[in-house]
Design a protein around this motif. Sequence first.
Motif, PDB file in Angstrom:
ATOM      1  N   SER A  99      14.076  -5.393 -80.918  1.00 45.71           N
ATOM      2  CA  SER A  99      15.419  -5.596 -80.368  1.00 45.71           C
ATOM      3  C   SER A  99      15.785  -4.566 -79.303  1.00 45.71           C
ATOM      4  O   SER A  99      16.957  -4.403 -78.959  1.00 45.71           O
ATOM      5  N   TYR A 100      14.783  -3.859 -78.777  1.00 43.42           N
ATOM      6  CA  TYR A 100      15.025  -2.851 -77.742  1.00 43.42           C
ATOM      7  C   TYR A 100      15.883  -3.418 -76.614  1.00 43.42           C
ATOM      8  O   TYR A 100      15.635  -4.519 -76.121  1.00 43.42           O
ATOM      9  N   ASN A 101      16.901  -2.652 -76.258  1.00 47.04           N
ATOM     10  CA  ASN A 101      17.839  -2.998 -75.186  1.00 47.04           C
ATOM     11  C   ASN A 101      18.554  -4.318 -75.442  1.00 47.04           C
ATOM     12  O   ASN A 101      18.766  -5.116 -74.528  1.00 47.04           O
ATOM     13  N   ARG A 102      18.944  -4.499 -76.686  1.00 49.17           N
ATOM     14  CA  ARG A 102      19.684  -5.693 -77.110  1.00 49.17           C
ATOM     15  C   ARG A 102      20.834  -5.278 -78.027  1.00 49.17           C
ATOM     16  O   ARG A 102      20.781  -4.248 -78.694  1.00 49.17           O
ATOM     17  N   LEU A 103      21.830  -6.142 -78.080  1.00 49.37           N
ATOM     18  CA  LEU A 103      22.924  -5.975 -79.025  1.00 49.37           C
ATOM     19  C   LEU A 103      22.388  -6.265 -80.423  1.00 49.37           C
ATOM     20  O   LEU A 103      21.673  -7.255 -80.618  1.00 49.37           O
ATOM     21  N   VAL A 104      22.678  -5.394 -81.366  1.00 51.14           N
ATOM     22  CA  VAL A 104      22.279  -5.577 -82.767  1.00 51.14           C
ATOM     23  C   VAL A 104      23.504  -5.313 -83.640  1.00 51.14           C
ATOM     24  O   VAL A 104      24.535  -4.843 -83.166  1.00 51.14           O
ATOM     25  N   ARG A 105      23.372  -5.610 -84.922  1.00 49.79           N
ATOM     26  CA  ARG A 105      24.491  -5.418 -85.855  1.00 49.79           C
ATOM     27  C   ARG A 105      24.139  -4.382 -86.914  1.00 49.79           C
ATOM     28  O   ARG A 105      23.004  -4.295 -87.358  1.00 49.79           O
ATOM     29  N   ALA A 106      25.154  -3.635 -87.300  1.00 52.92           N
ATOM     30  CA  ALA A 106      25.009  -2.675 -88.407  1.00 52.92           C
ATOM     31  C   ALA A 106      24.945  -3.460 -89.713  1.00 52.92           C
ATOM     32  O   ALA A 106      25.536  -4.537 -89.805  1.00 52.92           O
ATOM     33  N   GLY A 140      14.113   1.877 -70.032  1.00 51.53           N
ATOM     34  CA  GLY A 140      15.522   2.257 -69.972  1.00 51.53           C
ATOM     35  C   GLY A 140      16.389   1.220 -70.645  1.00 51.53           C
ATOM     36  O   GLY A 140      16.163   0.019 -70.508  1.00 51.53           O
ATOM     37  N   SER A 141      17.360   1.702 -71.409  1.00 53.20           N
ATOM     38  CA  SER A 141      18.234   0.785 -72.144  1.00 53.20           C
ATOM     39  C   SER A 141      19.687   1.196 -71.980  1.00 53.20           C
ATOM     40  O   SER A 141      19.992   2.327 -71.603  1.00 53.20           O
ATOM     41  N   ALA A 142      20.563   0.242 -72.281  1.00 53.19           N
ATOM     42  CA  ALA A 142      22.014   0.481 -72.274  1.00 53.19           C
ATOM     43  C   ALA A 142      22.485   1.034 -70.936  1.00 53.19           C
ATOM     44  O   ALA A 142      23.263   1.976 -70.878  1.00 53.19           O
ATOM     45  N   ILE A 143      22.024   0.448 -69.843  1.00 49.76           N
ATOM     46  CA  ILE A 143      22.504   0.833 -68.516  1.00 49.76           C
ATOM     47  C   ILE A 143      23.741  -0.030 -68.249  1.00 49.76           C
ATOM     48  O   ILE A 143      23.640  -1.189 -67.883  1.00 49.76           O
ATOM     49  N   PHE A 144      24.889   0.577 -68.505  1.00 53.84           N
ATOM     50  CA  PHE A 144      26.165  -0.138 -68.450  1.00 53.84           C
ATOM     51  C   PHE A 144      27.015   0.345 -67.275  1.00 53.84           C
ATOM     52  O   PHE A 144      26.768   1.389 -66.681  1.00 53.84           O
ATOM     53  N   PHE A 145      28.047  -0.416 -66.977  1.00 53.25           N
ATOM     54  CA  PHE A 145      29.116  -0.045 -66.047  1.00 53.25           C
ATOM     55  C   PHE A 145      30.319   0.149 -66.954  1.00 53.25           C
ATOM     56  O   PHE A 145      30.835  -0.815 -67.508  1.00 53.25           O
ATOM     57  N   HIS A 146      30.735   1.382 -67.170  1.00 49.65           N
ATOM     58  CA  HIS A 146      31.770   1.654 -68.180  1.00 49.65           C
ATOM     59  C   HIS A 146      32.788   2.656 -67.682  1.00 49.65           C
ATOM     60  O   HIS A 146      32.811   3.001 -66.495  1.00 49.65           O
ATOM     61  N   LEU A 147      33.635   3.153 -68.582  1.00 49.74           N
ATOM     62  CA  LEU A 147      34.703   4.080 -68.232  1.00 49.74           C
ATOM     63  C   LEU A 147      34.196   5.522 -68.205  1.00 49.74           C
ATOM     64  O   LEU A 147      33.246   5.866 -68.906  1.00 49.74           O
ATOM     65  N   ILE A 148      34.860   6.359 -67.422  1.00 47.71           N
ATOM     66  CA  ILE A 148      34.445   7.741 -67.219  1.00 47.71           C
ATOM     67  C   ILE A 148      34.905   8.664 -68.343  1.00 47.71           C
ATOM     68  O   ILE A 148      35.842   8.366 -69.067  1.00 47.71           O
ATOM     69  N   ARG A 149      34.222   9.787 -68.432  1.00 46.38           N
ATOM     70  CA  ARG A 149      34.696  10.928 -69.224  1.00 46.38           C
ATOM     71  C   ARG A 149      35.652  11.715 -68.328  1.00 46.38           C
ATOM     72  O   ARG A 149      35.547  11.643 -67.099  1.00 46.38           O
ATOM     73  N   PRO A 150      36.537  12.503 -68.919  1.00 45.17           N
ATOM     74  CA  PRO A 150      37.418  13.341 -68.081  1.00 45.17           C
ATOM     75  C   PRO A 150      36.594  14.205 -67.129  1.00 45.17           C
ATOM     76  O   PRO A 150      35.529  14.702 -67.481  1.00 45.17           O
ATOM     77  N   GLY A 151      37.082  14.347 -65.902  1.00 44.87           N
ATOM     78  CA  GLY A 151      36.400  15.166 -64.914  1.00 44.87           C
ATOM     79  C   GLY A 151      35.168  14.515 -64.315  1.00 44.87           C
ATOM     80  O   GLY A 151      34.373  15.188 -63.658  1.00 44.87           O
ATOM     81  N   TYR A 152      35.000  13.222 -64.540  1.00 40.61           N
ATOM     82  CA  TYR A 152      33.840  12.492 -64.020  1.00 40.61           C
ATOM     83  C   TYR A 152      32.533  13.158 -64.441  1.00 40.61           C
ATOM     84  O   TYR A 152      31.613  13.329 -63.655  1.00 40.61           O
ATOM     85  N   GLU A 153      32.461  13.533 -65.717  1.00 38.21           N
ATOM     86  CA  GLU A 153      31.221  14.113 -66.245  1.00 38.21           C
ATOM     87  C   GLU A 153      30.091  13.096 -66.100  1.00 38.21           C
ATOM     88  O   GLU A 153      30.318  11.895 -66.158  1.00 38.21           O
ATOM     89  N   PRO A 154      28.856  13.584 -65.944  1.00 38.18           N
ATOM     90  CA  PRO A 154      27.718  12.675 -65.770  1.00 38.18           C
ATOM     91  C   PRO A 154      27.518  11.747 -66.969  1.00 38.18           C
ATOM     92  O   PRO A 154      27.913  12.062 -68.089  1.00 38.18           O
ATOM     93  N   THR A 155      26.865  10.628 -66.698  1.00 35.70           N
ATOM     94  CA  THR A 155      26.514   9.672 -67.745  1.00 35.70           C
ATOM     95  C   THR A 155      25.053   9.888 -68.151  1.00 35.70           C
ATOM     96  O   THR A 155      24.369  10.739 -67.593  1.00 35.70           O
TER      97      THR A 155
END
Length: 182
Positions: A99-106, A140-155
């Motif tokens: 399931s690498y780089n896929r949505l899975v369930r707990a 590479g996995s979970a390469i998303f477009f998401h929200l920033i951390r304060p101060g635009y810290e690196p992802t």
Amino acid sequence: MASSRKKLRGGPSTLAVRAAPGNRSRAIVQCGPLTFAAAIGRSGRTVLKREGDGATPIAAMKLLSGFVRGDRGPLPKTALPMRRIRPDMLWCDQPEHPSYNRLVRAPFRPSHEEMQRSDGLYDICLVMDWNVTARKRYGGSAIFFHLIRPGYEPTAGCVAVSLRDMRRLLAVMRRGTVVRVV
């Protein structure tokens, strides 16, 4: 100016992500005539993306869909397919797992990321087609477009923008919009 507005309303076909001068983990996102500050991977950008390298891939990645924390605000208006994040949603980042780089369930024991994060980064999280439709182990996995951390810290390799900018972008994004990191 009218042609720019018309193109934005219909949805841009491409968002450009360019390195910001002087800081390899910062970027500028351009959407038609609009520009936004962004954070990218702590290792900057790379053409040789590998699992865990902290770099954002230099690539043209189509937007596939997105996730949103419905308990932290209203669902954004967008033509992009969006799903509400549930507590059992995880993203597998274990390269050897099927399931690498896929949505899975707990419950899920192999290495993974929680989609329902306490830090708010994935309150709005868009899935870019990096190693998703055609997977390669350690690519590479979970390469998303998401929200920033304060101060635009690196992802860890994603592209991240502010909530205000994400809302503006979502209004014109759709499935197939290309995020081009150059």
